[in-house]
Design a protein around this motif. Structure first.
Motif, PDB file in Angstrom:
ATOM      1  N   SER A  29       0.864  -1.175   0.000  1.00  0.00           N
ATOM      2  CA  SER A  29       0.000   0.000   0.000  1.00  0.00           C
ATOM      3  C   SER A  29       0.901   1.226   0.000  1.00  0.00           C
ATOM      4  O   SER A  29       2.100   1.130   0.254  1.00  0.00           O
ATOM      5  CB  SER A  29      -0.912   0.012   1.220  1.00  0.00           C
ATOM      6  N   ILE A  30       0.305   2.367  -0.286  1.00  0.00           N
ATOM      7  CA  ILE A  30       1.103   3.590  -0.359  1.00  0.00           C
ATOM      8  C   ILE A  30       1.751   3.865   0.994  1.00  0.00           C
ATOM      9  O   ILE A  30       2.944   4.144   1.085  1.00  0.00           O
ATOM     10  CB  ILE A  30       0.227   4.770  -0.795  1.00  0.00           C
ATOM     11  N   SER A  31       0.969   3.743   2.064  1.00  0.00           N
ATOM     12  CA  SER A  31       1.536   4.080   3.372  1.00  0.00           C
ATOM     13  C   SER A  31       2.652   3.110   3.733  1.00  0.00           C
ATOM     14  O   SER A  31       3.652   3.494   4.337  1.00  0.00           O
ATOM     15  CB  SER A  31       0.457   4.088   4.447  1.00  0.00           C
ATOM     16  N   LYS A  32       2.485   1.852   3.308  1.00  0.00           N
ATOM     17  CA  LYS A  32       3.541   0.886   3.610  1.00  0.00           C
ATOM     18  C   LYS A  32       4.824   1.265   2.873  1.00  0.00           C
ATOM     19  O   LYS A  32       5.919   1.211   3.439  1.00  0.00           O
ATOM     20  CB  LYS A  32       3.081  -0.509   3.197  1.00  0.00           C
ATOM     21  N   THR A  83      -4.707  13.292   3.562  1.00  0.00           N
ATOM     22  CA  THR A  83      -3.733  12.348   3.021  1.00  0.00           C
ATOM     23  C   THR A  83      -2.557  12.188   3.974  1.00  0.00           C
ATOM     24  O   THR A  83      -1.493  11.741   3.588  1.00  0.00           O
ATOM     25  CB  THR A  83      -3.221  12.829   1.656  1.00  0.00           C
ATOM     26  N   CYS A  85      -2.202  10.186   6.407  1.00  0.00           N
ATOM     27  CA  CYS A  85      -1.899   8.813   6.798  1.00  0.00           C
ATOM     28  C   CYS A  85      -1.079   8.065   5.758  1.00  0.00           C
ATOM     29  O   CYS A  85      -0.634   6.955   6.012  1.00  0.00           O
ATOM     30  CB  CYS A  85      -3.183   8.045   7.059  1.00  0.00           C
ATOM     31  N   ASP A  86      -0.896   8.626   4.568  1.00  0.00           N
ATOM     32  CA  ASP A  86      -0.037   7.907   3.626  1.00  0.00           C
ATOM     33  C   ASP A  86       1.443   8.241   3.858  1.00  0.00           C
ATOM     34  O   ASP A  86       2.314   7.717   3.186  1.00  0.00           O
ATOM     35  CB  ASP A  86      -0.464   8.130   2.176  1.00  0.00           C
ATOM     36  N   SER A  88       3.397  10.371   3.007  1.00  0.00           N
ATOM     37  CA  SER A  88       4.246  10.928   1.960  1.00  0.00           C
ATOM     38  C   SER A  88       4.794  12.289   2.385  1.00  0.00           C
ATOM     39  O   SER A  88       5.923  12.646   2.050  1.00  0.00           O
ATOM     40  CB  SER A  88       3.463  11.046   0.655  1.00  0.00           C
TER      41      SER A  88
ATOM     42  N   ASN B 368      -7.474   5.818  -4.872  1.00  0.00           N
ATOM     43  CA  ASN B 368      -6.221   6.533  -4.620  1.00  0.00           C
ATOM     44  C   ASN B 368      -5.581   6.989  -5.924  1.00  0.00           C
ATOM     45  O   ASN B 368      -5.734   6.347  -6.947  1.00  0.00           O
ATOM     46  CB  ASN B 368      -5.224   5.613  -3.918  1.00  0.00           C
ATOM     47  N   ALA B 421      -1.567   1.415  -4.776  1.00  0.00           N
ATOM     48  CA  ALA B 421      -2.636   2.376  -4.523  1.00  0.00           C
ATOM     49  C   ALA B 421      -4.006   1.728  -4.644  1.00  0.00           C
ATOM     50  O   ALA B 421      -5.014   2.384  -4.445  1.00  0.00           O
ATOM     51  CB  ALA B 421      -2.519   3.555  -5.484  1.00  0.00           C
TER      52      ALA B 421
END
Lengths: 364, 443, 280
Positions: A29-32, A83, A85-86, A88, B368, B421
């Motif tokens: 996932s993006i956050s990962k 956003t 929590c991602d 970035s 996303n 995403a």
């Protein structure tokens, strides 16, 4: 299970989810991804704290906090889903911090974060839409707008002495020294600065190119931005990046390879113009730029071939700025310039789909 | 005669978790007779067949209940003996409404006077064999449901030299073809030989992914009797996709918009080959197939021999129901299968599996933004620039997407599988393809 | 000082030369344009909605002037504007009735039974390819608002998962009816005061299981005004060529609350949310 067929448990009507195929997903996932990048930055963070003490930590906390705050505020103002929590924004903040001098004031961090998050990222539509690497844009803006604090107020590293850094000895980075020709290494400019201003001597860079100084450059015991100094820490992080499949190896290899070849040619033909390739690879932002900034997913090309072209372009532009340009360091400029070319590179490197040939009219 | 056939690697692909261990070693079970079957009338690509029985008619097992509606169309047969019920509207596998006919079983399960066995097929006319395959209603059982007799009638200018029997079964969780090769391998090989005779080809390959060593061994032993090569294939999704399989085995690339016959190949699923054997040697039309019922919520997953028209509900009952409420019921495999909204959907000629997924296994698609990580580009077996394409479709720029080869997408699902995403990429591309086709039809 | 004079001279001469060049070019390469096209385009609404089937308003103006399209082709224009255009071009204006779009469905989320959870692109045309979204009824509004995004005039609002056309904003360009994958948005005469808000072709028993707002085909309305209502199979519709007046709502006493004026329908949809919130 029960003996009777009619008591068998079956799915409730209306309880099922319909979605398009595929129904399996890779565990990512993006956050990962962003957390993995943060993890890979950890060695550089630790090295920065080791060499520059608490002020370095302060800069990093400032930048990350400002970036996340600005991201949060922007999402609130634009009434978007947060956003935060991602992570970035945290990655951008940390990379920006690693590009700043250790005694940067809070306002410098704030301005850099604002440029990075708001101007370079959110006004283009947020994560994924930004054509330029936010951290690189933040650094470039600071470099141009606040040239003084960004290029002259270097502090000599004080390995391990976390508090000692408060009565800082000002210094220069090796790059500044290379640029300035002032090779009294005791007053420590960046190595690259020294390399710049000393065209008359036969080998004006002798003091910058001893085995001792190379060792210092490698472990990071020199003046410079927080994360730029320790090649060792960046390389440890880079192993992580490659292991987590976060970057394509083509980019750093192309960047560093091109830099090495380019500076080797210049150095051999005219040793008084610039120090040798190893000096260039180990000093300044070469390492962090090649592994952490040029490889930013959003702003790098999609295809392998594109990555090689992109990396080579960064390498050449960086060296040109370092050797002949007005600034001692050109990594962030090079990254931003090549970011602008990414759509073009992507278009150029697009391979026709499987099965297409020239005969079948694939070229469009 | 394990061949020394050189296997080429195709570009891209992924290796998802297999999940095949749930059913691979379970014995094939034969589903008992039901009281009622719901047989969808349109079960193949091409023209829909027309019903030739009416409500109340008595039918025998294997009796024709619908006539083909054109050349690219096959007849339909009654799965058992009994009476014809209502023609009802059901929600089909793809989620669209479709017509189906009910067959109410009388419990006798009596064969009607239908097709005569042709045990002596080696000396039978090729056209007769082809006619038999049409009469038996055989379609591609791997997924696309393309009428087999059409596949076996290439235009004379196409020089067919290779028949490929697809036993790759690269979809995770499914083991129907695996079980078929273990239990009915000989039938598949005879079917392949019949198809080879019809096509007049000498070169026949059976491609099997290396994760089924027992099937490879079994098939290699059996194949020595026939002039057939068994080739182990790299375990890599989508190894069983037609274009990738042809490339892996022959090194030939099928051009966009082209068919395998353009490069001299015909690809046939092992299940289809076995059905060809049944139709010719035993004289049985296609009224049953092997289907995997699997997934972690299923109490007792296994492969079953189901009659066509068995609702998923009955299939699940045979497996002892579910242990936990599933979040998804999928017809087909997890990569390309269709999620179902209800469990009354019947098993058709191309249903290779019924897969249930527990809520914790289901990851939701999100809106996303693309972070351009490039994983899809690296994995796409068709070389598509997926990030750009998906953005074009989101902006409804279908012309632009067409110029960027969206029509080459085969919906294998790899891009959405690797996407961090969690973008619904396949749905985007399906939409784009539908819009482009609609526009082409309008012209 | 010399430098300043020199630069002034150089810039001045350059400017004059280029100016002369542009003047010559403008004369030489001038394209003859019918001035009436601009005039007509000025009278058209200028929203470029595409409802006429041409590429925007100026394209339509060109076609009207060239006689390839009637003056009344623009579905958006008021009758006076059409008359004005026709008078300007010396044509006779044809009478046309003002049309509005209407979504004949009562399937709000509060009313609908869900057949499945839908997880995918929130767009009706995408959802239509994938089980038609989550609602059980396969004839009604999917509710992801593709029509609302298409409408250039902001006349469609999605309330509680149901698209509702605001007739006072609708100009009848028909783009929503075109884009709707279920083709369930109808263009009807703006003068028709009531509509039957159900589009289902199913048996009433089945459709009531799927949607609490569905028409039950009791035909009370048809009995009240046999001439002005039409029923085909199980579907009851207003006979738009001979529309009833608003009093039919009183007369018919629709038990399913399906026969409504647009205002009452909008209110019912809005109330549905409130009721839902109250229950939750």
């Amino acid at each position: 299970m029960s003996e009777e067929n009619n008591t068998v448990k079956l799915p409730e009507p209306g309880s099922l989810i319909v979605s398009s195929s595929p129904h399996l997903h890779e565990n990512s996932s993006i956050s990962k991804i962003m957390l993995q990048v943060l993890l890979c930055l950890l060695p550089a963070v630790l090295a920065a704290v080791w060499f520059f003490g608490l002020p370095a930590l302060k800069v990093m906390v400032y930048c990350v906090a400002f970036c996340m705050l600005l991201e949060y505020l922007w999402c609130r103002l634009m009434k978007q889903k947060s956003t935060l929590c991602d992570f970035s924004a945290a990655v951008t903040g940390l990379i920006l911090a690693l590009n700043l001098p250790s005694h940067s004031q809070w306002w410098l961090c704030a301005v850099g974060s604002f440029v990075a998050i708001i101007i370079a990222k959110q006004v283009f539509g947020g994560l994924g839409q930004n054509p330029f690497n936010p951290a690189a844009v933040g650094r470039v803006a600071l470099l141009i707008g606040f040239t003084g604090p960004m290029t002259t107020q270097w502090v000599a590293p004080t390995p391990g002495a976390f508090v000692g850094a408060f009565d800082a000895v000002t210094t220069a980075t090796p790059l500044t020294l290379a640029k300035a020709g002032a090779f009294q290494a005791t007053t420590s400019a960046t190595p690259l600065s020294v390399a710049k201003n000393c065209a008359e001597n036969v080998d004006p860079f002798a003091a910058l190119q001893t085995a001792d100084s190379y060792w210092n450059y490698f472990i990071g015991n020199m003046g410079g931005s927080l994360g730029e100094t320790s090649a060792l820490a960046i390389l440890i992080g880079a192993i992580g990046l490659l292991a987590f499949r976060l970057i394509r190896w083509e980019i750093p290899v192309a960047v560093l390879g091109t830099m090495a070849i380019f500076t080797w040619i210049v150095h051999t033909t005219s040793p008084s113009t610039t120090p040798g390739p190893l000096f260039h690879l180990l000093t300044g932002g070469a390492m962090i730029g090649a592994f952490f900034m040029a490889t930013d997913m959003v702003t790098s090309p999609l295809t392998r071939r594109g990555c090689v072209i992109f990396g080579a372009g960064i390498g050449i532009i960086t060296c040109v700025i370092r050797i002949w340009g007005g600034f001692p360091e050109g990594m962030s400029f090079a990254i931003v310039i090549m970011n602008a070319l990414v759509p073009l590179i992507d278009r150029f490197c697009f391979k026709r789909p499987f099965g297409w040939t020239h005969a079948s009219g694939g070229a469009k | 005669m394990n061949s020394t056939q050189k296997v080429v690697k195709f570009r891209g692909g992924v290796h998802p978790r297999e999940g095949k261990e749930l059913t691979a070693s379970r014995e094939l079970r034969i589903a008992p007779l039901l009281e009622k079957y719901i047989v969808p009338i349109r079960q193949s690509i091409g023209a829909p067949p027309t019903l030739c029985v009416k409500k109340g008619d008595a039918v025998k097992k294997g009796q024709r209940i619908a006539e083909p509606g054109g050349f690219v169309s096959v007849p339909l047969h009654s799965p058992t003996s009994g009476t014809v019920g209502d023609v009802v509207e059901i929600i089909g596998v793809t989620g669209a409404a479709e017509q189906a006919v009910e067959i109410i079983a009388d419990g006798q399960d009596e064969w009607g006077a239908g097709l005569d066995p042709i045990p002596n097929w080696e000396n039978t006319d090729r056209e007769l064999l082809k006619k038999r395959i049409l009469d038996a209603g055989i379609v591609g059982m791997g997924g696309a449901a393309f009428p087999t007799h059409v596949k076996l009638s290439p235009p004379p200018e196409k020089n067919i030299d290779t028949l490929i029997i697809n036993g790759a079964e690269c979809e995770p969780y499914l083991t129907a073809d695996h079980r078929l090769m273990l239990d009915r391998g000989e039938a598949a090989l005879i079917g392949a030989s019949i198809a080879a005779k019809i096509l007049k080809v000498d070169r026949v390959f059976v491609g099997i992914e290396e994760n089924k060593p027992d099937a490879i061994q079994k098939m290699t032993e059996l194949a020595s009797k026939y002039k057939i090569n068994v080739v182990p294939l790299r375990v890599r999704y989508p190894q069983g996709a037609e274009k990738q399989l042809i490339y892996a085995l022959t090194g030939r690339k099928v051009v966009e918009g082209g068919l395998p016959m353009d490069v001299g190949c015909v690809v046939m699923n092992v299940g289809t080959a076995a059905a060809v054997h049944n139709a010719v040697v035993l004289g049985e039309p296609l009224i049953e197939r092997i289907t995997t019922v699997t997934g972690s919520p299923v109490a007792d997953p296994a492969n079953f021999l189901f009659r066509i028209g068995t609702p998923i509900r009955k299939a699940l009952e045979l497996c002892g129901g579910v242990t936990t409420p599933p979040a998804k019921v999928i017809m087909g495999g997890p990569m390309m299968g269709f999620a179902q909204s209800n469990i009354e959907v019947p098993i058709t000629k191309n249903s290779s599996g019924v897969l249930l997924m527990a809520p914790e296994e289901v990851e939701q698609f999100m809106g996303n933004p693309c972070i351009r990580c490039g994983r899809c580009v690296a994995a796409c077996p068709m070389n598509l620039l997926i990030p750009q394409l998906s953005v074009m479709v989101e902006a409804e720029k279908f012309d632009m997407a067409e110029h960027n080869y969206v029509m080459d997408c085969m919906e294998c699902g790899i891009c959405a599988y690797v996407c961090p995403a969690k973008r619904p990429l396949v749905q985007h591309f399906r939409r784009a393809k539908a819009e482009i086709l609609a526009k082409r039809r309008k012209k | 000082m010399d430098t300043i004079i020199l630069s002034v001279i150089v810039v001045g001469i350059t400017g004059m030369v280029l100016g002369a060049f542009i003047a010559v070019a403008a004369k030489k390469f001038a394209v003859e344009l019918d001035p009436r096209i601009d005039e007509v385009a000025g009278m058209l609404p200028g929203a470029n909605c595409g409802g006429c089937g041409f590429a925007g308003c100026s394209d339509l103006a060109k076609n009207i002037v060239e006689g390839k399209a009637p003056a009344g082709r623009c579905p958006v224009c008021a009758a006076e504007t059409v008359e004005k255009i026709a008078a300007y071009l010396g044509q006779a204006a044809e009478k046309k009735e003002k049309m509005v779009a209407v979504v004949l469905c009562s399937g709000t989320l509060s009313n609908s039974k869900m057949a499945a959870g839908y997880n995918g692109v929130l767009d009706c045309r995408s959802a239509n390819l994938l089980n038609g979204g989550g609602k059980a009824c396969r004839f009604g509004c999917i509710g992801f608002g593709t029509c609302a995004r298409t409408c250039k005039f902001g006349a469609i609002e999605v309330i509680d998962g149901l698209a509702v056309v605001h007739p006072e904003l609708c100009v009848g360009c028909g783009q929503c009816a075109e884009i709707c994958p279920r083709k369930m948005i109808k263009l009807v005469p703006a003068a028709a005061p009531v509509h039957v808000y159900c589009n289902s072709l199913e048996k009433p028993v089945l459709r009531r299981k799927k949607c609490a707002g569905a028409c039950i085909s009791c035909r009370k309305c048809v009995k009240a005004e046999p001439e002005k209502m039409s029923s085909q199979g199980f579907m009851v519709r207003v006979n738009y060529s001979n529309a009833p007046d608003a009093s039919i709502v009183e007369k018919a006493q629709c038990p399913a609350k399906c026969l409504l004026t647009p205002e009452e329908h909008l209110k019912a949809v809005r109330d549905g949310i409130k009721k839902n919130e109250g229950a939750a």
